[in-house]
Motif scaffolding. Sequence first.
Motif, PDB file in Angstrom:
ATOM      1  N   GLU A  41      -0.380   4.312  12.058  1.00 49.79           N
ATOM      2  CA  GLU A  41       0.862   4.393  11.286  1.00 49.79           C
ATOM      3  C   GLU A  41       0.892   3.319  10.205  1.00 49.79           C
ATOM      4  OE1 GLU A  41       3.538   6.576  11.460  1.00 49.79           O
ATOM      5  OE2 GLU A  41       2.182   7.746  12.725  1.00 49.79           O
ATOM      6  N   LEU A  42       0.458   2.108  10.560  1.00 51.62           N
ATOM      7  CA  LEU A  42       0.415   1.011   9.592  1.00 51.62           C
ATOM      8  C   LEU A  42      -0.610   1.310   8.493  1.00 51.62           C
ATOM      9  CD1 LEU A  42       0.909  -1.746   8.406  1.00 51.62           C
ATOM     10  CD2 LEU A  42      -0.341  -2.775  10.316  1.00 51.62           C
ATOM     11  N   GLN A  43      -1.756   1.842   8.889  1.00 49.21           N
ATOM     12  CA  GLN A  43      -2.788   2.156   7.901  1.00 49.21           C
ATOM     13  C   GLN A  43      -2.323   3.259   6.944  1.00 49.21           C
ATOM     14  OE1 GLN A  43      -6.263   2.963  10.296  1.00 49.21           O
ATOM     15  NE2 GLN A  43      -6.475   0.808  10.930  1.00 49.21           N
ATOM     16  N   ASN A  44      -1.599   4.241   7.479  1.00 51.65           N
ATOM     17  CA  ASN A  44      -1.046   5.294   6.615  1.00 51.65           C
ATOM     18  C   ASN A  44      -0.063   4.698   5.611  1.00 51.65           C
ATOM     19  OD1 ASN A  44      -2.505   7.310   7.877  1.00 51.65           O
ATOM     20  ND2 ASN A  44      -0.854   7.830   9.313  1.00 51.65           N
ATOM     21  N   TYR A  45       0.732   3.742   6.090  1.00 48.15           N
ATOM     22  CA  TYR A  45       1.687   3.079   5.191  1.00 48.15           C
ATOM     23  C   TYR A  45       0.962   2.310   4.088  1.00 48.15           C
ATOM     24  CZ  TYR A  45       4.918  -0.483   3.505  1.00 48.15           C
ATOM     25  OH  TYR A  45       5.655  -1.316   2.703  1.00 48.15           O
ATOM     26  N   LEU A  46      -0.088   1.580   4.474  1.00 48.32           N
ATOM     27  CA  LEU A  46      -0.830   0.796   3.489  1.00 48.32           C
ATOM     28  C   LEU A  46      -1.490   1.682   2.432  1.00 48.32           C
ATOM     29  CD1 LEU A  46      -2.512  -1.847   5.842  1.00 48.32           C
ATOM     30  CD2 LEU A  46      -0.653  -2.250   4.228  1.00 48.32           C
ATOM     31  N   GLU A  47      -1.885   2.872   2.824  1.00 47.10           N
ATOM     32  CA  GLU A  47      -2.544   3.776   1.884  1.00 47.10           C
ATOM     33  C   GLU A  47      -1.563   4.403   0.896  1.00 47.10           C
ATOM     34  OE1 GLU A  47      -4.453   6.370   4.660  1.00 47.10           O
ATOM     35  OE2 GLU A  47      -6.379   5.306   4.564  1.00 47.10           O
ATOM     36  N   THR A  48      -0.284   4.454   1.258  1.00 44.55           N
ATOM     37  CA  THR A  48       0.678   5.183   0.427  1.00 44.55           C
ATOM     38  C   THR A  48       1.805   4.315  -0.137  1.00 44.55           C
ATOM     39  OG1 THR A  48       1.964   5.761   2.404  1.00 44.55           O
ATOM     40  CG2 THR A  48       0.265   7.326   1.692  1.00 44.55           C
ATOM     41  N   GLN A  49       1.964   3.081   0.324  1.00 38.92           N
ATOM     42  CA  GLN A  49       3.115   2.258  -0.046  1.00 38.92           C
ATOM     43  C   GLN A  49       3.084   1.863  -1.523  1.00 38.92           C
ATOM     44  OE1 GLN A  49       3.366  -1.238  -0.925  1.00 38.92           O
ATOM     45  NE2 GLN A  49       1.126  -1.369  -1.097  1.00 38.92           N
ATOM     46  N   THR A  50       4.277   1.623  -2.062  1.00 38.05           N
ATOM     47  CA  THR A  50       4.422   1.157  -3.448  1.00 38.05           C
ATOM     48  C   THR A  50       5.335  -0.074  -3.506  1.00 38.05           C
ATOM     49  OG1 THR A  50       6.263   2.708  -3.783  1.00 38.05           O
ATOM     50  CG2 THR A  50       4.047   3.441  -4.450  1.00 38.05           C
ATOM     51  N   ASN A  51       5.546  -0.716  -2.367  1.00 37.52           N
ATOM     52  CA  ASN A  51       6.477  -1.845  -2.299  1.00 37.52           C
ATOM     53  C   ASN A  51       5.872  -3.156  -2.803  1.00 37.52           C
ATOM     54  OD1 ASN A  51       8.494  -0.243  -1.183  1.00 37.52           O
ATOM     55  ND2 ASN A  51       7.758  -0.592   0.911  1.00 37.52           N
ATOM     56  N   PHE A  52       4.569  -3.263  -2.785  1.00 37.16           N
ATOM     57  CA  PHE A  52       3.933  -4.501  -3.257  1.00 37.16           C
ATOM     58  C   PHE A  52       2.572  -4.164  -3.850  1.00 37.16           C
ATOM     59  CE2 PHE A  52       2.812  -4.056   1.257  1.00 37.16           C
ATOM     60  CZ  PHE A  52       1.437  -4.165   1.221  1.00 37.16           C
ATOM     61  N   GLN A  53       2.082  -5.089  -4.676  1.00 40.01           N
ATOM     62  CA  GLN A  53       0.766  -4.943  -5.299  1.00 40.01           C
ATOM     63  C   GLN A  53      -0.156  -6.043  -4.772  1.00 40.01           C
ATOM     64  OE1 GLN A  53      -0.501  -2.670  -7.553  1.00 40.01           O
ATOM     65  NE2 GLN A  53       1.374  -1.473  -7.257  1.00 40.01           N
ATOM     66  N   HIS A  54      -1.206  -5.642  -4.091  1.00 37.49           N
ATOM     67  CA  HIS A  54      -2.181  -6.598  -3.562  1.00 37.49           C
ATOM     68  C   HIS A  54      -3.560  -5.967  -3.688  1.00 37.49           C
ATOM     69  CE1 HIS A  54      -3.469  -9.934  -0.826  1.00 37.49           C
ATOM     70  NE2 HIS A  54      -4.447  -9.082  -0.581  1.00 37.49           N
ATOM     71  N   ASN A  55      -4.506  -6.715  -4.239  1.00 37.15           N
ATOM     72  CA  ASN A  55      -5.851  -6.166  -4.441  1.00 37.15           C
ATOM     73  C   ASN A  55      -6.696  -6.385  -3.193  1.00 37.15           C
ATOM     74  OD1 ASN A  55      -8.255  -5.178  -5.364  1.00 37.15           O
ATOM     75  ND2 ASN A  55      -8.478  -6.628  -7.051  1.00 37.15           N
ATOM     76  N   PHE A  56      -6.817  -5.337  -2.387  1.00 35.82           N
ATOM     77  CA  PHE A  56      -7.645  -5.397  -1.185  1.00 35.82           C
ATOM     78  C   PHE A  56      -9.116  -5.123  -1.488  1.00 35.82           C
ATOM     79  CE2 PHE A  56      -3.420  -4.251   0.503  1.00 35.82           C
ATOM     80  CZ  PHE A  56      -3.267  -5.237   1.462  1.00 35.82           C
ATOM     81  N   GLY A  57      -9.414  -4.769  -2.728  1.00 36.41           N
ATOM     82  CA  GLY A  57     -10.793  -4.462  -3.083  1.00 36.41           C
ATOM     83  C   GLY A  57     -11.179  -3.028  -2.810  1.00 36.41           C
ATOM     84  N   LEU A  58     -10.188  -2.174  -2.534  1.00 38.50           N
ATOM     85  CA  LEU A  58     -10.465  -0.766  -2.226  1.00 38.50           C
ATOM     86  C   LEU A  58     -10.419   0.110  -3.476  1.00 38.50           C
ATOM     87  CD1 LEU A  58      -8.321  -0.520   1.042  1.00 38.50           C
ATOM     88  CD2 LEU A  58     -10.789  -0.902   0.847  1.00 38.50           C
ATOM     89  N   ASP A  59      -9.766  -0.389  -4.519  1.00 35.52           N
ATOM     90  CA  ASP A  59      -9.678   0.341  -5.781  1.00 35.52           C
ATOM     91  C   ASP A  59     -10.451  -0.448  -6.832  1.00 35.52           C
ATOM     92  OD1 ASP A  59      -9.086   1.647  -8.103  1.00 35.52           O
ATOM     93  OD2 ASP A  59      -6.896   1.495  -7.905  1.00 35.52           O
TER      94      ASP A  59
END
Length: 556
Positions: A41-59
Amino acid sequence: MILPPHFIPFPTQIDSNDLPKKFTFPFYYEPHALSVIAAKELQNYLETQTNFQHNFGLDKNQEGLVIGKMFGVLVCQNESKKLGYLWAFSGKLAENNHHDYFVPPVFDMLQHDGFFKREEEVLNAINRKIEVLEKTPKYIVTKKKVIATKEKALEDISNQKERIKRLKTLRDERRIEGEKNLDFENFKILQKELSNESKEESILLKKMTKYWNYQTENIENELAKFTSKINSLKELRKQKSGELQQQLFDSYSFFNQAKELKSVGEIFNNNPPAGAGECAAPKLLHYAFHHNLRPISMAEFWWGQSPKSEVRKHKQFYPACRSKCEPILAHMLKDIPLEDNPFLENPAEGKDISVVFEDDFLAVINKPAEFLSVPGKNVSDSVYQRVKDLYPNATGPLIVHRLDMSTSGLLLIAKSEDIYKDLQSQFIKRTIKKRYVAILENIVSNDEGFIDLPLRVDLDNRPNQLVCYEHGKQARTEYKVIERKDGKTRIHFFPISGRTHQLRVHASHSLGLNSPIVGDDLYGTKANRLHLHAEEITFNHPILKERMTIIANAEF
């Protein structure tokens, strides 16, 4: 009953029979099914959220510093037995400690009106004053004058000392010549002249020394007008920093289920490691105990690009770190029944070592996986103990080299100290050759190659190893692919050096093969066993003087 903020109920009813009997042992675990649901559930949120901008290195197109993160989930029940879960992240996220759906930090150092920010500004103001003083032109010029004056003094005094030596040599020559050629009275006159010359040179040296001491003292007094102010400010900074640090230690206080508070200062005897209390696990448990939630299970996973040093795989579950979290969690989980600690169990129970080769001088044994080479901190059963029982008359250290507990395969055993020294010398000279076979989780594209990644222990998470170009020891491995099948790679490793976890890190690290060994519970994903086997060893027999090769095929 009103649910506490950040408590997320499970969307469907969970049967009480599906709950674990004991809470997760945080430092080695298989995530419970409920923890896996909460993590997804948390991972789904991280993949779709727009509440914050953080560069995880996935994009690849996203700008900014790449920082992967550990996230944690805690499955828990409220007082009405309602089952739900909490989310947390380690450290700060997008330069902030507070985000929707995530539990807050135990203490928020970023709070604008908090004491930490206020005292931090006091320290910054002191730093600015020190910086202004150290950049004052007169201070810089005076510092240079002190150095120049001392250098000139040293030069003049050294020259005078050399002059005294040189003139003494000349006077000695004149004395010898006078003793040969002058009568008694004239020789006495010469001696007096020479003595006076010597005294004059010595007096001149004293005067020069006094002069330069005076000059140096004067210019140092000028400099002291600045340095005394700078040193006073530095002393004040040290005092303020110490007071802030102690206040910070006291503010990081953690609840346990009995609502007992213990500060990070108490837990670490006022010497906590950097970042202690900032990990996901302490945040989750502190919030749960504060809001009367009963912990059921917990899991932590990595999200983002792997860092350059340690091995971290996207979405992979990892245990809590030991150096920072273990002392804190010992307090927080007090009196809570935990799953068994595998580090206290004997992994060699019911297993036997087999002798592949032996003579009167040495032996080669085949070690099973999950079997210690030498006695551990909590478990004495090991290859060493078994071999000691097998060869009671053998002398010396017996174990010539080691294999990781999880690695199976061939080990050399010396039956005497002389044989041990000979074989050890061969290892040092690297004339002993070893071949390992492994199965990797993914397909390796190159047929063969060479890996050179220096390693050192992860001081925050022993016994894990880090890639470190500054402090690491050289670690080199050759490899050759044997087979690619079902999305996996069977491979031969030829280690040139013999560092702890070398093959496991070289396989898993993004700068190595970027493919963990199947079953690697430290750098990959746990399976029935670690699929790494030392299958061949070649050495020079110390007595027979023959080149010997021993092989024991892997059972995977």
